[in-house]
Motif scaffolding. Structure first.
Motif, PDB file in Angstrom:
ATOM      1  N   SER A   1      42.135  38.141  57.230  1.00  0.00           N
ATOM      2  CA  SER A   1      40.923  38.805  57.718  1.00  0.00           C
ATOM      3  C   SER A   1      39.772  38.698  56.722  1.00  0.00           C
ATOM      4  CB  SER A   1      41.213  40.281  57.993  1.00  0.00           C
ATOM      5  OG  SER A   1      41.384  40.990  56.781  1.00  0.00           O
ATOM      6  N   SER A   2      38.571  38.810  57.248  1.00  0.00           N
ATOM      7  CA  SER A   2      37.372  38.789  56.399  1.00  0.00           C
ATOM      8  C   SER A   2      37.405  39.934  55.399  1.00  0.00           C
ATOM      9  CB  SER A   2      36.109  38.900  57.251  1.00  0.00           C
ATOM     10  OG  SER A   2      35.988  37.791  58.085  1.00  0.00           O
ATOM     11  N   LYS A   3      37.894  41.079  55.841  1.00  0.00           N
ATOM     12  CA  LYS A   3      37.986  42.245  54.969  1.00  0.00           C
ATOM     13  C   LYS A   3      38.898  41.947  53.773  1.00  0.00           C
ATOM     14  CE  LYS A   3      39.119  47.169  55.074  1.00  0.00           C
ATOM     15  NZ  LYS A   3      39.519  48.282  55.943  1.00  0.00           N
ATOM     16  N   THR A   4      40.041  41.330  54.048  1.00  0.00           N
ATOM     17  CA  THR A   4      40.974  40.998  52.973  1.00  0.00           C
ATOM     18  C   THR A   4      40.388  39.928  52.062  1.00  0.00           C
ATOM     19  OG1 THR A   4      42.864  41.613  54.329  1.00  0.00           O
ATOM     20  CG2 THR A   4      43.297  40.162  52.463  1.00  0.00           C
ATOM     21  N   CYS A   5      39.717  38.939  52.640  1.00  0.00           N
ATOM     22  CA  CYS A   5      39.071  37.913  51.813  1.00  0.00           C
ATOM     23  C   CYS A   5      38.020  38.544  50.904  1.00  0.00           C
ATOM     24  CB  CYS A   5      38.435  36.838  52.697  1.00  0.00           C
ATOM     25  SG  CYS A   5      39.640  35.771  53.505  1.00  0.00           S
ATOM     26  N   GLY A   6      37.294  39.523  51.419  1.00  0.00           N
ATOM     27  CA  GLY A   6      36.324  40.243  50.601  1.00  0.00           C
ATOM     28  C   GLY A   6      36.983  40.978  49.452  1.00  0.00           C
ATOM     29  N   LYS A   7      38.149  41.559  49.714  1.00  0.00           N
ATOM     30  CA  LYS A   7      38.891  42.245  48.647  1.00  0.00           C
ATOM     31  C   LYS A   7      39.352  41.252  47.591  1.00  0.00           C
ATOM     32  CE  LYS A   7      40.608  46.119  51.401  1.00  0.00           C
ATOM     33  NZ  LYS A   7      41.809  46.757  51.965  1.00  0.00           N
ATOM     34  N   ILE A   8      39.763  40.068  48.026  1.00  0.00           N
ATOM     35  CA  ILE A   8      40.195  39.036  47.082  1.00  0.00           C
ATOM     36  C   ILE A   8      39.023  38.641  46.185  1.00  0.00           C
ATOM     37  CG2 ILE A   8      40.941  36.620  46.899  1.00  0.00           C
ATOM     38  CD1 ILE A   8      42.685  37.157  49.418  1.00  0.00           C
ATOM     39  N   VAL A   9      37.864  38.433  46.777  1.00  0.00           N
ATOM     40  CA  VAL A   9      36.674  38.062  46.006  1.00  0.00           C
ATOM     41  C   VAL A   9      36.292  39.190  45.046  1.00  0.00           C
ATOM     42  CG1 VAL A   9      34.200  37.550  46.153  1.00  0.00           C
ATOM     43  CG2 VAL A   9      35.808  36.443  47.717  1.00  0.00           C
ATOM     44  N   SER A  10      36.306  40.431  45.529  1.00  0.00           N
ATOM     45  CA  SER A  10      35.968  41.576  44.667  1.00  0.00           C
ATOM     46  C   SER A  10      36.919  41.677  43.483  1.00  0.00           C
ATOM     47  CB  SER A  10      36.020  42.879  45.464  1.00  0.00           C
ATOM     48  OG  SER A  10      35.023  42.886  46.448  1.00  0.00           O
ATOM     49  N   THR A  11      38.194  41.475  43.742  1.00  0.00           N
ATOM     50  CA  THR A  11      39.191  41.523  42.672  1.00  0.00           C
ATOM     51  C   THR A  11      38.951  40.399  41.674  1.00  0.00           C
ATOM     52  OG1 THR A  11      40.789  42.529  44.172  1.00  0.00           O
ATOM     53  CG2 THR A  11      41.657  41.548  42.154  1.00  0.00           C
ATOM     54  N   ALA A  12      38.636  39.209  42.160  1.00  0.00           N
ATOM     55  CA  ALA A  12      38.354  38.085  41.262  1.00  0.00           C
ATOM     56  C   ALA A  12      37.144  38.370  40.383  1.00  0.00           C
ATOM     57  CB  ALA A  12      38.135  36.814  42.069  1.00  0.00           C
ATOM     58  N   ILE A  13      36.124  39.000  40.964  1.00  0.00           N
ATOM     59  CA  ILE A  13      34.929  39.361  40.184  1.00  0.00           C
ATOM     60  C   ILE A  13      35.284  40.391  39.117  1.00  0.00           C
ATOM     61  CG2 ILE A  13      32.674  40.514  40.326  1.00  0.00           C
ATOM     62  CD1 ILE A  13      32.372  39.121  43.099  1.00  0.00           C
ATOM     63  N   GLU A  14      36.105  41.362  39.462  1.00  0.00           N
ATOM     64  CA  GLU A  14      36.549  42.362  38.485  1.00  0.00           C
ATOM     65  C   GLU A  14      37.302  41.701  37.336  1.00  0.00           C
ATOM     66  OE1 GLU A  14      38.822  45.374  40.478  1.00  0.00           O
ATOM     67  OE2 GLU A  14      37.166  45.898  41.803  1.00  0.00           O
ATOM     68  N   ILE A  15      38.182  40.765  37.658  1.00  0.00           N
ATOM     69  CA  ILE A  15      38.943  40.052  36.629  1.00  0.00           C
ATOM     70  C   ILE A  15      37.993  39.273  35.723  1.00  0.00           C
ATOM     71  CG2 ILE A  15      40.570  38.145  36.254  1.00  0.00           C
ATOM     72  CD1 ILE A  15      42.029  39.126  38.828  1.00  0.00           C
ATOM     73  N   ALA A  16      37.014  38.590  36.317  1.00  0.00           N
ATOM     74  CA  ALA A  16      36.047  37.818  35.532  1.00  0.00           C
ATOM     75  C   ALA A  16      35.223  38.734  34.632  1.00  0.00           C
ATOM     76  CB  ALA A  16      35.135  37.029  36.460  1.00  0.00           C
ATOM     77  N   ASN A  17      34.796  39.878  35.158  1.00  0.00           N
ATOM     78  CA  ASN A  17      34.014  40.820  34.350  1.00  0.00           C
ATOM     79  C   ASN A  17      34.829  41.348  33.178  1.00  0.00           C
ATOM     80  OD1 ASN A  17      31.661  40.592  35.831  1.00  0.00           O
ATOM     81  ND2 ASN A  17      32.149  42.308  37.170  1.00  0.00           N
ATOM     82  N   ARG A  18      36.092  41.674  33.424  1.00  0.00           N
ATOM     83  CA  ARG A  18      36.953  42.137  32.323  1.00  0.00           C
ATOM     84  C   ARG A  18      37.117  41.069  31.266  1.00  0.00           C
ATOM     85  NH1 ARG A  18      40.429  44.781  36.488  1.00  0.00           N
ATOM     86  NH2 ARG A  18      41.597  42.834  36.476  1.00  0.00           N
ATOM     87  N   SER A  19      37.241  39.824  31.702  1.00  0.00           N
ATOM     88  CA  SER A  19      37.396  38.704  30.775  1.00  0.00           C
ATOM     89  C   SER A  19      36.161  38.568  29.886  1.00  0.00           C
ATOM     90  CB  SER A  19      37.638  37.426  31.555  1.00  0.00           C
ATOM     91  OG  SER A  19      37.725  36.318  30.699  1.00  0.00           O
ATOM     92  N   VAL A  20      34.985  38.672  30.510  1.00  0.00           N
ATOM     93  CA  VAL A  20      33.737  38.573  29.751  1.00  0.00           C
ATOM     94  C   VAL A  20      33.613  39.742  28.788  1.00  0.00           C
ATOM     95  CG1 VAL A  20      31.216  38.694  29.959  1.00  0.00           C
ATOM     96  CG2 VAL A  20      32.538  37.209  31.494  1.00  0.00           C
ATOM     97  N   GLU A  21      33.947  40.939  29.247  1.00  0.00           N
ATOM     98  CA  GLU A  21      33.873  42.124  28.379  1.00  0.00           C
ATOM     99  C   GLU A  21      34.812  41.982  27.182  1.00  0.00           C
ATOM    100  OE1 GLU A  21      34.712  45.452  30.903  1.00  0.00           O
ATOM    101  OE2 GLU A  21      32.791  45.301  31.959  1.00  0.00           O
ATOM    102  N   ASN A  22      36.002  41.458  27.409  1.00  0.00           N
ATOM    103  CA  ASN A  22      36.958  41.274  26.325  1.00  0.00           C
ATOM    104  C   ASN A  22      36.483  40.244  25.319  1.00  0.00           C
ATOM    105  OD1 ASN A  22      38.698  43.191  27.367  1.00  0.00           O
ATOM    106  ND2 ASN A  22      39.949  41.707  28.455  1.00  0.00           N
ATOM    107  N   LYS A  23      35.794  39.211  25.784  1.00  0.00           N
ATOM    108  CA  LYS A  23      35.256  38.187  24.887  1.00  0.00           C
ATOM    109  C   LYS A  23      34.105  38.739  24.060  1.00  0.00           C
ATOM    110  CE  LYS A  23      36.597  34.140  27.516  1.00  0.00           C
ATOM    111  NZ  LYS A  23      36.165  32.975  28.274  1.00  0.00           N
ATOM    112  N   ASN A  24      33.375  39.695  24.625  1.00  0.00           N
ATOM    113  CA  ASN A  24      32.232  40.268  23.931  1.00  0.00           C
ATOM    114  C   ASN A  24      32.617  41.409  23.000  1.00  0.00           C
ATOM    115  OD1 ASN A  24      30.419  38.506  25.121  1.00  0.00           O
ATOM    116  ND2 ASN A  24      30.032  39.858  26.843  1.00  0.00           N
ATOM    117  N   SER A  25      33.863  41.819  23.046  1.00  0.00           N
ATOM    118  CA  SER A  25      34.303  42.948  22.196  1.00  0.00           C
ATOM    119  C   SER A  25      34.638  42.507  20.797  1.00  0.00           C
ATOM    120  CB  SER A  25      35.565  43.581  22.794  1.00  0.00           C
ATOM    121  OG  SER A  25      35.265  44.133  24.049  1.00  0.00           O
TER     122      SER A  25
END
Length: 64
Positions: A40-64
């Protein structure tokens, strides 16, 4: 058609999509159906949101 060329070009690796789908409990559906077309589109949106969260955490960890 979008201005960025091939609209079907994936910006997210298949492995990452599968990992997130497993976390969300939809990977079995993807595997059974042989692809992402019945997710479903809703689930695909959740997948994208989760991927963005993972990417943001990765960037934050690199900047720490």
């Amino acid at each position: 058609m979008s201005s960025n060329g091939n609209r079907n070009k994936s910006l997210m690796s298949e492995a990452l999509k599968e990992e997130i789908a497993k976390e969300l409990g939809v990977y079995d559906q993807v595997k059974q159906d042989g692809g992402w077309s019945n997710v479903s589109s809703k689930t695909c949106g959740k997948i994208v949101s989760t991927a963005i969260e993972i990417a943001n955490r990765s960037v934050e960890n690199k900047n720490s």
